[in-house]
Design an enzyme around this catalytic site. Structure first.
Site, PDB file in Angstrom:
ATOM      1  N   TRP A   1      49.290  40.551  35.697  1.00 49.63           N
ATOM      2  CA  TRP A   1      48.135  40.536  36.456  1.00 49.63           C
ATOM      3  C   TRP A   1      47.382  39.261  36.268  1.00 49.63           C
ATOM      4  O   TRP A   1      46.856  38.497  36.932  1.00 49.63           O
ATOM      5  CB  TRP A   1      47.203  41.867  36.707  1.00 49.63           C
ATOM      6  CG  TRP A   1      48.147  42.812  37.007  1.00 49.63           C
ATOM      7  CD1 TRP A   1      48.435  43.816  36.540  1.00 49.63           C
ATOM      8  CD2 TRP A   1      48.647  42.936  38.323  1.00 49.63           C
ATOM      9  NE1 TRP A   1      49.307  44.770  37.080  1.00 49.63           N
ATOM     10  CE2 TRP A   1      49.476  44.286  38.448  1.00 49.63           C
ATOM     11  CE3 TRP A   1      48.650  42.193  39.385  1.00 49.63           C
ATOM     12  CZ2 TRP A   1      49.936  44.706  39.520  1.00 49.63           C
ATOM     13  CZ3 TRP A   1      49.230  42.570  40.712  1.00 49.63           C
ATOM     14  CH2 TRP A   1      49.894  43.795  40.896  1.00 49.63           C
TER      15      TRP A   1
ATOM     16  N   ASP B   1      38.943  41.095  34.614  1.00 50.51           N
ATOM     17  CA  ASP B   1      39.511  42.232  35.434  1.00 50.51           C
ATOM     18  C   ASP B   1      39.658  43.450  34.838  1.00 50.51           C
ATOM     19  O   ASP B   1      40.375  43.381  33.798  1.00 50.51           O
ATOM     20  CB  ASP B   1      41.065  41.432  35.936  1.00 50.51           C
ATOM     21  CG  ASP B   1      41.860  42.251  36.532  1.00 50.51           C
ATOM     22  OD1 ASP B   1      41.323  43.487  36.909  1.00 50.51           O
ATOM     23  OD2 ASP B   1      43.089  42.190  36.890  1.00 50.51           O
TER      24      ASP B   1
ATOM     25  N   LYS C   1      42.425  53.359  39.995  1.00 52.31           N
ATOM     26  CA  LYS C   1      42.635  53.744  38.797  1.00 52.31           C
ATOM     27  C   LYS C   1      41.607  54.760  38.298  1.00 52.31           C
ATOM     28  O   LYS C   1      41.795  55.916  38.416  1.00 52.31           O
ATOM     29  CB  LYS C   1      42.707  52.539  37.698  1.00 52.31           C
ATOM     30  CG  LYS C   1      44.355  52.050  37.650  1.00 52.31           C
ATOM     31  CD  LYS C   1      44.470  51.009  38.258  1.00 52.31           C
ATOM     32  CE  LYS C   1      45.803  50.416  38.308  1.00 52.31           C
ATOM     33  NZ  LYS C   1      46.360  49.409  39.266  1.00 52.31           N
TER      34      LYS C   1
HETATM   35  C1  LIG Z   1      44.993  45.044  35.827  1.00 47.51           C
HETATM   36  C2  LIG Z   1      45.075  44.789  37.209  1.00 47.51           C
HETATM   37  N1  LIG Z   1      44.675  43.763  37.593  1.00 47.51           N
HETATM   38  C3  LIG Z   1      44.967  43.691  38.894  1.00 47.51           C
HETATM   39  C4  LIG Z   1      46.060  44.641  39.714  1.00 47.51           C
HETATM   40  C5  LIG Z   1      46.190  44.217  41.119  1.00 47.51           C
HETATM   41  O1  LIG Z   1      45.315  45.152  41.833  1.00 47.51           O
HETATM   42  P1  LIG Z   1      45.671  45.541  43.525  1.00 47.51           P
HETATM   43  O2  LIG Z   1      46.744  46.058  43.705  1.00 47.51           O
HETATM   44  O3  LIG Z   1      44.247  46.254  43.787  1.00 47.51           O
HETATM   45  O4  LIG Z   1      45.400  43.978  44.060  1.00 47.51           O
HETATM   46  C6  LIG Z   1      46.543  45.729  39.151  1.00 47.51           C
HETATM   47  C7  LIG Z   1      47.263  46.596  39.813  1.00 47.51           C
HETATM   48  O5  LIG Z   1      47.677  47.572  39.021  1.00 47.51           O
HETATM   49  C8  LIG Z   1      46.101  45.694  37.842  1.00 47.51           C
HETATM   50  O6  LIG Z   1      46.360  47.027  36.962  1.00 47.51           O
END
Ligand SMILES: Cc1ncc(COP(=O)(O)O)c(C=O)c1O
Length: 361
Positions: free
Chosen positions: A102, A169, A193
């Site tokens: 991510w 994030d 989450k």
């Molecule tokens: C740490 C982290 N950042 C970003 C994301 C991406 O999130 P989204 O699917 O809401 O765009 C995730 C998805 O699991 C994640 O765990």
């Protein structure tokens, strides 16, 4: 039947959130209308939005400290580009810590906006650890990091002291542990989450960092516009925001982040102790960087996977299969997962150990 839900997200939420959400689908606030059919501008939903924004700040101890909370669309993935759009100055640069899939996705988007410096990366070691010795240039517009790496099961235990804005994030560990949240200038987290169903993203912003990029930002991607519109620039995700509010209320009634952190630490200790004690398993992440939310672990002998998989499935455990980038198993122990569910998994691991050693596979 009780299912022990270890899904990495969307994931387990408190039972009372399911019950109250279900009731609101049939009859929201005794209005005779479903929450799915009301206007987002009606008094009752404006109250939901206001309380959710306020409670998010309260739980993070950021009330009256110059921060605003927004519930936006597009998931955490849209924040990967909204952050540089709003914060990276034209001809400027931004600094990123590369701690997982991510983080790498956020870096990729930032590169569309300007110079993106990766100050540290554990990619070469398949993201098994959090880089510690890195230098952040003082002239970067901001530093971006990922507090918890959902896929690899690592978590940042400390954050640097910097003179530039810190963006984090926190999608997979927000509201799970006590931090000095005022250290961060922008925090974002997809709801799915620790907060609610998929469909909305919480963004917490220190207002003073906005309007400095010198960019012409399209309205839907402009944090300042969303703040001005009190998070209702366009139709918000009414139901996910309502369910998120219910989860935040649940957390407040439980005693807030301090109280849930104790439980989360207990759950993590119980499982990691078993991973380390049981001679058939090994942890996937560096011990000092282990995540309290997502525990990644492997069988030392993968040929035994069918035996273990049968046992945990029979124990009504769901969502334990690891992400393909790590393999093995991933136990996501978000706020709503009870200690009892972790005990069930630990018992299965012990049972597996005795069965395997008796039958000498
Ligand atoms: C740490 C982290 N950042 C970003 C994301 C991406 O999130 P989204 O699917 O809401 O765009 C995730 C998805 O699991 C994640 O765990």
């Amino acid at each position: 039947m009780k299912i022990h839900n270890y899904s990495a997200g969307p994931c387990i939420l408190p039972q009372e959130v399911f019950e109250k959400s279900a009731a609101a689908i049939l009859n929201f606030n005794n209005s005779g209308l479903s929450i799915l059919e009301i206007s987002h501008r009606c008094k009752d939903f404006v109250a939901v939005m206001d309380e959710a924004r306020d409670l998010a700040l309260e739980l993070l101890d950021l009330k009256n400290k110059g921060y605003q909370a927004l519930f936006l669309h597009g998931g955490a993935s849209l924040e990967f580009l909204m952050v540089p759009y709003n914060l990276m100055t034209v001809d400027g640069k931004a600094a990123y810590l590369d701690t997982g899939t991510w983080a790498a996705a956020a870096i990729k988007e930032a590169k569309n906006f300007g110079e993106t410096i990766v100050v540290g990366s554990s990619k070469e070691e398949n993201y098994t650890f959090i880089p510690k010795d890195f230098n952040v240039p003082n002239d970067a517009s901001y530093f971006h990091c990922t507090s918890n790496n959902t896929i690899f099961g690592t978590q940042m235990k400390s954050f640097p002291d910097l003179d530039i804005p810190i963006v984090c994030d926190m999608s997979s560990d927000i509201f799970s542990r006590v931090l000095d949240f005022s250290k961060f200038d922008l925090i974002y987290a997809g709801a799915q989450k620790n907060m609610g169903p998929a469909g909305t993203t919480l963004v917490i912003i220190k207002e003073e960092i906005l309007n400095k990029s010198g960019r012409n930002i399209p309205a839907m991607l402009d944090y300042a516009q969303h703040i001005k519109a009190e998070s209702m620039y366009n139709t918000p995700a009414v139901f996910p925001i309502y369910a998120s509010l219910l989860t935040l209320q649940w957390l407040k009634n439980l005693g807030g982040i301090g109280a849930i952190e104790k439980l989360n630490n207990q759950k993590a200790a119980l499982l990691y102790n078993e991973i380390d004690r049981n001679s058939y398993f090994k942890g996937a992440a560096n011990v000092e960087d282990r995540s309290c939310m997502n525990a990644t672990f492997l069988l030392k002998d993968e040929k035994l996977a069918p035996v273990f998989d049968k046992l945990w499935k029979e124990a009504n455990i769901s969502g334990l299969t690891g992400h393909r980038s790590v393999g093995g198993y991933r136990a996501s122990m978000y706020n709503a997962l009870p200690l009892e569910s972790v005990q069930v998994l630990v018992d299965v691991m012990k049972d597996f150990e005795s069965k395997v050693s008796e039958t000498k596979f």
